[in-house]
Design a protein around this motif. Sequence first.
Motif, PDB file in Angstrom:
ATOM      1  N   GLU A   1     -40.847 -27.582  90.336  1.00 59.40           N
ATOM      2  CA  GLU A   1     -39.432 -27.948  90.301  1.00 59.40           C
ATOM      3  C   GLU A   1     -38.971 -28.576  91.605  1.00 59.40           C
ATOM      4  OE1 GLU A   1     -37.557 -27.658  87.599  1.00 59.40           O
ATOM      5  OE2 GLU A   1     -39.048 -26.621  86.386  1.00 59.40           O
TER       6      GLU A   1
ATOM      7  N   ILE B   1     -48.274 -36.022  83.364  1.00 63.81           N
ATOM      8  CA  ILE B   1     -47.633 -34.777  82.980  1.00 63.81           C
ATOM      9  C   ILE B   1     -46.281 -34.650  83.669  1.00 63.81           C
ATOM     10  CG2 ILE B   1     -47.908 -32.251  82.958  1.00 63.81           C
ATOM     11  CD1 ILE B   1     -50.111 -33.794  81.408  1.00 63.81           C
ATOM     12  N   ASP B   2     -45.295 -34.151  82.964  1.00 67.79           N
ATOM     13  CA  ASP B   2     -43.999 -33.856  83.566  1.00 67.79           C
ATOM     14  C   ASP B   2     -44.210 -32.714  84.557  1.00 67.79           C
ATOM     15  OD1 ASP B   2     -41.408 -33.122  84.216  1.00 67.79           O
ATOM     16  OD2 ASP B   2     -40.828 -32.601  82.165  1.00 67.79           O
TER      17      ASP B   2
ATOM     18  N   GLN C   1     -40.034 -44.054  87.558  1.00 65.63           N
ATOM     19  CA  GLN C   1     -41.373 -44.178  88.140  1.00 65.63           C
ATOM     20  C   GLN C   1     -42.185 -45.101  87.251  1.00 65.63           C
ATOM     21  OE1 GLN C   1     -43.130 -40.448  89.274  1.00 65.63           O
ATOM     22  NE2 GLN C   1     -45.178 -41.283  89.254  1.00 65.63           N
TER      23      GLN C   1
ATOM     24  N   SER D   1     -33.738 -36.102  92.806  1.00 67.40           N
ATOM     25  CA  SER D   1     -34.013 -36.414  91.403  1.00 67.40           C
ATOM     26  C   SER D   1     -34.902 -37.646  91.345  1.00 67.40           C
ATOM     27  CB  SER D   1     -32.716 -36.656  90.616  1.00 67.40           C
ATOM     28  OG  SER D   1     -32.035 -37.781  91.112  1.00 67.40           O
ATOM     29  N   ARG D   2     -35.656 -37.749  90.266  1.00 68.88           N
ATOM     30  CA  ARG D   2     -36.480 -38.938  90.026  1.00 68.88           C
ATOM     31  C   ARG D   2     -35.636 -39.915  89.235  1.00 68.88           C
ATOM     32  NH1 ARG D   2     -42.568 -38.031  88.780  1.00 68.88           N
ATOM     33  NH2 ARG D   2     -43.132 -36.643  90.472  1.00 68.88           N
TER      34      ARG D   2
ATOM     35  N   ALA E   1     -42.318 -30.551  85.808  1.00 71.73           N
ATOM     36  CA  ALA E   1     -41.650 -29.311  85.419  1.00 71.73           C
ATOM     37  C   ALA E   1     -42.496 -28.501  84.439  1.00 71.73           C
ATOM     38  CB  ALA E   1     -40.282 -29.613  84.813  1.00 71.73           C
ATOM     39  N   ALA E   2     -43.318 -29.180  83.625  1.00 74.67           N
ATOM     40  CA  ALA E   2     -44.193 -28.473  82.684  1.00 74.67           C
ATOM     41  C   ALA E   2     -45.234 -27.635  83.417  1.00 74.67           C
ATOM     42  CB  ALA E   2     -44.878 -29.464  81.742  1.00 74.67           C
TER      43      ALA E   2
END
Length: 145
Positions: A62, A54-55, A141, A137-138, A57-58
């Motif tokens: 944050e 899952i992202d 991955q 920041s990513r 941010a969803a």
Amino acid sequence: MDAVNQEIIRILLSDGRASFHQIGREIKMSASAVKRRVDQMVARGEIAGFSAVIDPAALGWETEAYIELYYKGNVRKPELERNLSAIPQVVGVWSVSGDADALVHVMAGSMSELEDTIELIRANPKMDRTRSSIVLSRVFQRPRA
């Protein structure tokens, strides 16, 4: 683990929703043979489970940080798990070599929530100090085992 099973795992890491038919077509094996192999890998614990990626941010996460924990004296893995698993923002804990005793991955909804989480971790009377690295920041991955 043989080369065929490694290839099945490579495909599942790339696309966890790949059907046995799709996998079989790619590795030139029947869907039922792929299913048998996957079932055997699950039974042996080589595949520990299936999950969605899952992202963050969803989920409202944050803010992300990695926190090195330095304890007074020794700390055992069961104590780390007991103390940190109750904190929902803690998404991963590793016992590590080097100066730190553990590395903790934290995901939070805001900088304030991250700060509160770090203070909660620091509240342990055996805690000597922490050192935090906040993720800016990513970059990328890899799918992980």
